[in-house]
Design a protein around this motif. Structure first.
Motif, PDB file in Angstrom:
ATOM      1  N   THR A   1      -4.384  25.409   0.381  1.00 48.28           N
ATOM      2  CA  THR A   1      -4.365  26.237   1.418  1.00 48.28           C
ATOM      3  C   THR A   1      -5.940  26.797   1.989  1.00 48.28           C
ATOM      4  O   THR A   1      -6.120  27.051   2.846  1.00 48.28           O
ATOM      5  N   THR A   2      -6.894  26.631   1.111  1.00 48.09           N
ATOM      6  CA  THR A   2      -8.196  26.898   1.476  1.00 48.09           C
ATOM      7  C   THR A   2      -8.685  25.967   1.973  1.00 48.09           C
ATOM      8  O   THR A   2      -9.845  25.998   2.602  1.00 48.09           O
ATOM      9  N   LEU A   3      -7.934  24.858   2.288  1.00 50.25           N
ATOM     10  CA  LEU A   3      -8.599  23.658   3.021  1.00 50.25           C
ATOM     11  C   LEU A   3      -7.969  23.526   4.564  1.00 50.25           C
ATOM     12  O   LEU A   3      -8.254  22.796   5.322  1.00 50.25           O
ATOM     13  N   SER A   4      -7.078  24.574   4.852  1.00 48.41           N
ATOM     14  CA  SER A   4      -6.293  24.495   6.183  1.00 48.41           C
ATOM     15  C   SER A   4      -7.241  25.102   7.109  1.00 48.41           C
ATOM     16  O   SER A   4      -8.005  26.020   6.844  1.00 48.41           O
ATOM     17  N   PRO A   5      -7.057  24.893   8.327  1.00 51.19           N
ATOM     18  CA  PRO A   5      -7.857  25.445   9.391  1.00 51.19           C
ATOM     19  C   PRO A   5      -7.560  26.963   9.553  1.00 51.19           C
ATOM     20  O   PRO A   5      -8.603  27.678   9.947  1.00 51.19           O
ATOM     21  N   ARG A   6      -6.417  27.310   9.264  1.00 51.99           N
ATOM     22  CA  ARG A   6      -6.156  28.859   9.286  1.00 51.99           C
ATOM     23  C   ARG A   6      -6.988  29.501   8.410  1.00 51.99           C
ATOM     24  O   ARG A   6      -7.481  30.626   8.680  1.00 51.99           O
ATOM     25  N   THR A   7      -7.310  28.896   7.236  1.00 52.98           N
ATOM     26  CA  THR A   7      -8.296  29.960   6.165  1.00 52.98           C
ATOM     27  C   THR A   7      -9.611  29.409   6.594  1.00 52.98           C
ATOM     28  O   THR A   7     -10.305  30.573   6.378  1.00 52.98           O
ATOM     29  N   LEU A   8     -10.113  28.392   7.026  1.00 47.96           N
ATOM     30  CA  LEU A   8     -11.585  28.230   7.344  1.00 47.96           C
ATOM     31  C   LEU A   8     -11.901  28.644   8.750  1.00 47.96           C
ATOM     32  O   LEU A   8     -13.298  28.555   8.883  1.00 47.96           O
ATOM     33  N   MET A   9     -11.089  28.931   9.691  1.00 50.77           N
ATOM     34  CA  MET A   9     -11.337  29.177  10.842  1.00 50.77           C
ATOM     35  C   MET A   9     -11.939  30.711  11.033  1.00 50.77           C
ATOM     36  O   MET A   9     -11.321  31.760  10.410  1.00 50.77           O
ATOM     37  N   LEU A  10     -12.971  31.225  11.759  1.00 47.34           N
ATOM     38  CA  LEU A  10     -13.462  32.341  12.007  1.00 47.34           C
ATOM     39  C   LEU A  10     -12.579  33.060  13.285  1.00 47.34           C
ATOM     40  O   LEU A  10     -12.373  32.209  14.151  1.00 47.34           O
TER      41      LEU A  10
ATOM     42  N   THR B   1     -26.587  27.236   5.919  1.00 46.96           N
ATOM     43  CA  THR B   1     -27.574  26.317   6.509  1.00 46.96           C
ATOM     44  C   THR B   1     -26.767  25.543   7.727  1.00 46.96           C
ATOM     45  O   THR B   1     -25.645  25.085   7.473  1.00 46.96           O
ATOM     46  N   THR B   2     -27.140  25.723   8.822  1.00 53.55           N
ATOM     47  CA  THR B   2     -26.558  25.336  10.191  1.00 53.55           C
ATOM     48  C   THR B   2     -26.775  24.015  10.388  1.00 53.55           C
ATOM     49  O   THR B   2     -27.871  23.350  10.070  1.00 53.55           O
ATOM     50  N   GLN B   3     -26.022  23.463  11.272  1.00 51.33           N
ATOM     51  CA  GLN B   3     -26.278  22.096  11.802  1.00 51.33           C
ATOM     52  C   GLN B   3     -26.125  21.943  13.543  1.00 51.33           C
ATOM     53  O   GLN B   3     -25.870  21.068  14.027  1.00 51.33           O
ATOM     54  N   ASN B   4     -26.094  23.369  14.112  1.00 58.64           N
ATOM     55  CA  ASN B   4     -26.344  23.522  15.597  1.00 58.64           C
ATOM     56  C   ASN B   4     -27.604  23.975  16.080  1.00 58.64           C
ATOM     57  O   ASN B   4     -27.661  24.499  17.324  1.00 58.64           O
ATOM     58  N   GLY B   5     -28.626  24.165  15.136  1.00 58.03           N
ATOM     59  CA  GLY B   5     -29.807  24.499  15.878  1.00 58.03           C
ATOM     60  C   GLY B   5     -30.176  25.809  15.313  1.00 58.03           C
ATOM     61  O   GLY B   5     -31.184  26.405  16.013  1.00 58.03           O
ATOM     62  N   GLY B   6     -29.364  26.645  14.634  1.00 50.51           N
ATOM     63  CA  GLY B   6     -29.920  27.796  14.102  1.00 50.51           C
ATOM     64  C   GLY B   6     -29.199  29.100  14.308  1.00 50.51           C
ATOM     65  O   GLY B   6     -29.294  30.009  13.716  1.00 50.51           O
ATOM     66  N   GLY B   7     -28.049  28.737  15.230  1.00 47.81           N
ATOM     67  CA  GLY B   7     -27.483  30.131  15.520  1.00 47.81           C
ATOM     68  C   GLY B   7     -26.106  30.071  14.244  1.00 47.81           C
ATOM     69  O   GLY B   7     -25.886  29.159  13.585  1.00 47.81           O
ATOM     70  N   LEU B   8     -25.010  31.052  14.704  1.00 42.48           N
ATOM     71  CA  LEU B   8     -23.997  31.035  13.949  1.00 42.48           C
ATOM     72  C   LEU B   8     -23.199  29.749  13.912  1.00 42.48           C
ATOM     73  O   LEU B   8     -23.028  29.246  14.986  1.00 42.48           O
ATOM     74  N   ASP B   9     -22.947  29.028  12.769  1.00 36.28           N
ATOM     75  CA  ASP B   9     -22.127  27.694  12.947  1.00 36.28           C
ATOM     76  C   ASP B   9     -20.619  27.584  12.280  1.00 36.28           C
ATOM     77  O   ASP B   9     -20.711  27.267  10.752  1.00 36.28           O
ATOM     78  N   PRO B  10     -19.886  28.057  13.046  1.00 33.37           N
ATOM     79  CA  PRO B  10     -18.362  27.958  12.474  1.00 33.37           C
ATOM     80  C   PRO B  10     -17.876  26.961  11.919  1.00 33.37           C
ATOM     81  O   PRO B  10     -17.260  26.906  10.923  1.00 33.37           O
ATOM     82  N   LEU B  11     -18.311  25.690  12.352  1.00 34.23           N
ATOM     83  CA  LEU B  11     -17.881  24.452  11.800  1.00 34.23           C
ATOM     84  C   LEU B  11     -18.732  24.184  10.546  1.00 34.23           C
ATOM     85  O   LEU B  11     -18.099  23.605   9.734  1.00 34.23           O
ATOM     86  N   GLY B  12     -20.210  24.385  10.454  1.00 37.07           N
ATOM     87  CA  GLY B  12     -20.744  24.351   9.570  1.00 37.07           C
ATOM     88  C   GLY B  12     -20.229  25.146   7.986  1.00 37.07           C
ATOM     89  O   GLY B  12     -20.292  24.737   7.247  1.00 37.07           O
ATOM     90  N   MET B  13     -19.768  26.282   8.571  1.00 41.14           N
ATOM     91  CA  MET B  13     -19.493  27.153   7.645  1.00 41.14           C
ATOM     92  C   MET B  13     -18.104  26.663   6.965  1.00 41.14           C
ATOM     93  O   MET B  13     -17.950  26.693   5.670  1.00 41.14           O
ATOM     94  N   ALA B  14     -17.280  26.145   7.841  1.00 45.96           N
ATOM     95  CA  ALA B  14     -16.074  25.596   7.382  1.00 45.96           C
ATOM     96  C   ALA B  14     -16.240  24.223   6.548  1.00 45.96           C
ATOM     97  O   ALA B  14     -15.421  24.287   5.470  1.00 45.96           O
ATOM     98  N   GLN B  15     -17.060  23.653   7.005  1.00 43.66           N
ATOM     99  CA  GLN B  15     -17.544  22.355   6.381  1.00 43.66           C
ATOM    100  C   GLN B  15     -17.792  22.685   4.604  1.00 43.66           C
ATOM    101  O   GLN B  15     -17.458  22.077   3.874  1.00 43.66           O
ATOM    102  N   SER B  16     -18.741  23.576   4.531  1.00 50.33           N
ATOM    103  CA  SER B  16     -19.333  23.913   3.292  1.00 50.33           C
ATOM    104  C   SER B  16     -18.434  24.604   2.378  1.00 50.33           C
ATOM    105  O   SER B  16     -18.407  24.386   1.086  1.00 50.33           O
ATOM    106  N   ALA B  17     -17.401  25.502   3.024  1.00 49.72           N
ATOM    107  CA  ALA B  17     -16.300  26.146   2.158  1.00 49.72           C
ATOM    108  C   ALA B  17     -15.428  25.017   1.851  1.00 49.72           C
ATOM    109  O   ALA B  17     -15.031  25.203   0.513  1.00 49.72           O
ATOM    110  N   ALA B  18     -15.025  24.173   2.494  1.00 51.05           N
ATOM    111  CA  ALA B  18     -14.053  23.179   2.348  1.00 51.05           C
ATOM    112  C   ALA B  18     -14.782  22.166   1.255  1.00 51.05           C
ATOM    113  O   ALA B  18     -14.086  22.143   0.115  1.00 51.05           O
ATOM    114  N   ASP B  19     -16.052  21.792   1.288  1.00 56.66           N
ATOM    115  CA  ASP B  19     -16.412  20.952   0.303  1.00 56.66           C
ATOM    116  C   ASP B  19     -16.510  21.664  -1.048  1.00 56.66           C
ATOM    117  O   ASP B  19     -16.344  20.950  -1.929  1.00 56.66           O
ATOM    118  N   ASN B  20     -16.545  23.102  -0.928  1.00 54.99           N
ATOM    119  CA  ASN B  20     -16.534  23.807  -2.271  1.00 54.99           C
ATOM    120  C   ASN B  20     -15.413  23.600  -3.132  1.00 54.99           C
ATOM    121  O   ASN B  20     -15.192  23.250  -4.294  1.00 54.99           O
TER     122      ASN B  20
END
Length: 812
Positions: free
Chosen positions: A622-631, A654-673
């Motif tokens: 469940t921690t890998l579901s979009p519902r959990t990972l999305m802001l 660590t962002t992959q969008n140039g330095g701002g808040l990166d919701p997809l990068g956050m989701a990727q790091s949390a999912a990889d954990n």
């Protein structure tokens, strides 16, 4: 005859050869050498020459053992390098040995001994294993058997191993600069049982990293202060206490070659302070000498009061062991040196970033007796707890200036627990990471703040941290410090304490079984609460969801840049990160403790039940579901990139969008954990092992991997729109495939795991080909990735996801 007379006259007129030029000058007497120097008496008398900047040590005792301790009085300030103010260094048993014009400071090798009445037997072991010469000196003055040596070279050396530490950290090659180093007379003192020296040591070199420059004015040259202590060894009236793996203590050990063949070669004892009752026959007695700790005067209020209160909890445990007023905590006297071996000290230490706190000690290597307890508390850890609380509520309310008082209350509650925890280490106690499953039975666990929700979804901080010492702590102090009249009574008493622990259901598991990512002990974990990891995950996810839904501008004060909301958001978004690890330990888990053979007791080393393992797997998915990972949408619109003067740091994603808040990068790091723990090769090997050993009730490894794959594919199918949820589902799937490829190609893990991963990879490719997402960009990417790997595994290059922001020590 005339020629002979002439030759005689010529020889007489010639100057005599300098026959005495090559002879060594007579060694001056000590009185002559020190005529204009002031003597400082104490354990080892010394003279300090202001003109020369040298310190001369007077030695009259030869081959007499004493303790040599080196420390770091003034540190670097970098948590990553780990050279802290008042950090203890090595403790060694040494002695001075004179060899002609030389004096050697020699260290004994106490790891190998023969505890025997036969001197020849003891000598045979001593000669079999190497000793070390710490330093060599020349005799500069002598009177009879007493000599004077120049101790300055030792005091101005890199005794703490700073250069080696910097090299290991890849910070550069540094060395001591002799012309920029000098003695530090203000902290060089003498006492009857200890002599204390200090020096300013300057290092110069060529930096290759950035950490030194981040804390020092100049990364090519920086100065620290090193402290050296010569300490009289304790008398022989201390009785070592046997170590038992169930006791909760750190062991000290050595190989005793005089032990009978039918007895263990390695002898183990616990580390502890010396404590005795004034009246050994009394159930409760005052101590002969209490254990007194002193708090750093540099700790500010209200921190100081919290640290004092938490450390004083230990008196509850000593009371349970039959003592009255045996443990005290006071503020360090103004004229006291925190590195003086006579003081047990709780130090308040500053670093540029938050980091760990430590409980260490000066211990007699011969016996395990603790001579000095020494705590280092990182001053920035309290701010992390404040930050955690700040993210959970509208911390600054409508007025925007006054923080909710619950923030400071929670942070101070953690400081009390932290103070007790680190002092516990200096009393000899090890971590107990199973204590959180026993209703907080020990302060020697790492606690996650236990914040609860009221019925109307308000945050309740009242139970965030423990408020006194735990039952395990009381039992452990009873084991280590109860005063027994004789050896027989001690053996019976210690056995009774361990039996009582069993009756009370107190569980104990320490670092080696709790820290590894692939650990198999479901009851041992860091930063968790409660006896049911799955239920606690549900609770934390609910708490997290409420906090994210309510998150807004009131979480920061007026005047703070809106970009600072991201710093407050991170610990809320990752609130479940440590519970992921706790739940994962149930998969392929085994129940065990540090049992020993006892009459009538059958060991019980058993796997976690199949039902619990399947529940744990489902919960982690469940921690890998979009519902959990999305802001939440309203939250994403709040946070801009870092404001001018503020930057991204290690506490942010660590962002992959140039330095701002990166919701997809956050989701990727949390999912990889989560995927890292679900797919740890040790864990997968145990899943395969349990199926082989215990049969079909246990999940097979292939079924386990298929369950993960099916869930992740289902999320992709359920989120087909090209939107936020769709991208989150796909990035999880991409990370899953990368993990499978790395497992399949790992030649160092179980062959069964690599084979199962390869099989699952091939099945996943077939599923992707047959799915509706086959012709999407994600589907084509995955097919190409898998096909490329299968065709030529050596061409695969791992795609590494950005690490999570710094975590441990969370809540400290």
């Amino acid at each position: 005859m005339r020629y002979l007379l002439l030759l005689t006259i010529l020889l007489y007129l010639l100057p005599l050869p300098a026959q005495d030029a090559d002879k060594p000058k007579p060694t001056p007497t000590i009185a002559e050498k020190t005529a204009e120097l002031e003597r400082t008496d104490g354990f080892y008398p010394y003279y300090y020459s202001t003109e020369e900047g040298k310190l001369y040590l007077l030695i009259s005792r030869w081959n007499e053992d004493f303790l040599y301790v080196n420390s770091l009085a003034a540190g670097l300030g970098s948590n990553d390098i780990g050279l802290d103010r008042n950090q203890l260094g090595n403790t060694r048993v040494v002695f001075f040995r004179r060899v002609g014009p030389k004096v050697l400071l020699q260290q004994r090798n106490l790891d190998y001994r023969a505890v025997s009445d036969n001197p020849a037997e003891a000598a045979s072991v001593e000669e079999a294993f190497a000793q070390s010469v710490v330093e060599g000196f020349k005799v500069v003055a002598r009177s009879g058997d007493t000599v004077l040596i120049d101790l300055t070279p030792l005091l101005l050396s890199d005794a703490h191993g700073v250069a080696a530490r910097l090299k290991k950290a890849k910070e550069g090659t540094y060395k001591v600069s002799d012309d920029r180093s000098a003695l530090y007379p203000e902290r060089t003192k003498n006492f009857p049982k200890n002599t204390e020296f200090e020096a300013t040591i300057t290092f110069t070199g060529e930096p290759t990293g950035s950490k030194v420059g981040s804390v020092a004015p100049n990364n090519e040259s920086f100065s620290l202060r090193m402290h050296h202590s010569f300490v009289e060894l304790p008398d022989s009236n201390y009785t070592p206490r046997r170590f038992d793996p169930r006791s909760g203590y750190y062991p000290t050990s050595y190989a005793d070659y005089a032990t009978p063949i039918d007895q263990p070669l390695v002898q183990r004892f616990i580390t502890r302070h010396r404590l005795e009752k004034q009246d050994p026959a009394a159930a409760v007695s005052e101590p002969v000498e209490p254990i007194v700790y002193y708090l750093d005067r540099g700790a500010p209020e209200p921190v100081k009061s919290a640290l004092l209160e938490g450390a004083r909890w230990w008196d509850q445990a000593f009371a349970a062991a039959g003592y009255r007023n045996a443990f005290r905590v006071e503020v360090l006297p103004e004229d006291a040196d925190p590195l003086d071996v006579r003081y047990n000290v709780i130090n308040w230490v500053h670093r540029s970033t938050r980091g760990w706190s430590y409980g260490s000690s000066v211990t007699d290597p011969r016996t395990g007796e603790i001579i000095k307890g020494h705590v280092l508390l990182g001053s920035l850890r309290v701010r992390q707890d404040f930050l955690i609380a700040q993210g959970l509520i509208a911390a600054y309310g409508a007025d925007g200036t006054t923080p909710d008082p619950r923030l400071e209350a929670l942070a101070l509650a953690r400081l009390r627990q932290l103070s007790a925890h680190e002092v516990g280490h200096t009393l000899g106690l090890a971590h107990n990471f199973a204590a959180s499953t026993n209703d907080r039975s020990s302060v020697m666990d790492y606690p996650h703040p236990y914040v609860t929700l009221t019925e109307d979804e308000q945050m309740d901080f009242s139970q965030a941290y423990a408020t006194d010492i735990g039952m395990w702590d009381k039992q452990t102090i009873k084991y280590g410090y109860t005063d027994y009249p004789d050896a027989a009574a001690e053996a019976a008493g210690l056995a009774a304490v361990l039996a009582e622990n069993e009756q009370l259901g107190l569980r104990y598991i320490s670092d080696a079984d709790a820290r590894p990512q692939g650990s198999s002990q479901p009851e041992a974990h860091l930063w968790d609460n409660g006896s049911d990891p799955i239920a606690e995950m549900d609770r934390l996810l609910e708490l997290r969801g409420v906090a994210l839904r309510k998150f807004g501008v009131q979480n920061i004060p007026l005047g703070a840049p809106l970009s600072e909301l991201e710093s407050v958001l991170v610990p809320v978004y990752l609130m479940h990160r440590y519970q992921v690890e706790a739940v994962a330990k149930m998969i392929g888990g085994y129940a065990y403790d540090y049992g020993v053979r006892t009459t009538g007791v059958t060991p019980d080393y058993a796997p976690t039940s199949p039902a619990l393992q399947r529940r744990a797997t489902s919960k982690l998915l469940t921690t890998l579901s979009p519902r959990t990972l999305m802001l939440p949408e309203q939250l994403r619109a709040l946070i801009p990139p870092p404001a001018m003067g503020y930057g991204r740091n290690r506490e942010l994603f660590t962002t992959q969008n140039g330095g701002g808040l990166d919701p997809l990068g956050m989701a990727q790091s949390a999912a990889d954990n989560t995927l890292t723990f679900l797919l740890h090769p040790d864990r997968l090997a145990r899943v395969a092992e349990q199926r082989a050993l215990y049969g079909s009730p246990m999940p097979s490894l292939q079924d386990y991997l298929a369950q993960l794959s099916e869930f992740i594919e289902q999320q992709v199918r359920n989120n087909r729109k090209e939107d936020y949820s769709s991208e989150v589902a796909q990035l999880v799937q991409r990370r899953f495939v990368h993990h499978l490829i790395q497992l399949a190609g790992n030649k160092t893990i179980s062959g069964a795991v690599a084979a199962a991963a390869l099989s699952q990879l091939m099945e996943l490719r077939t599923a992707i080909v047959n799915s509706a997402s086959s012709d999407t960009g994600n589907g084509r990417y995955l097919r190409h990735l898998i096909d490329t790997y299968l065709a030529n595994p050596s061409t695969y290059e791992p795609v590494v996801t950005p690490d999570l922001p710094d975590g441990s020590p969370i809540g400290n």
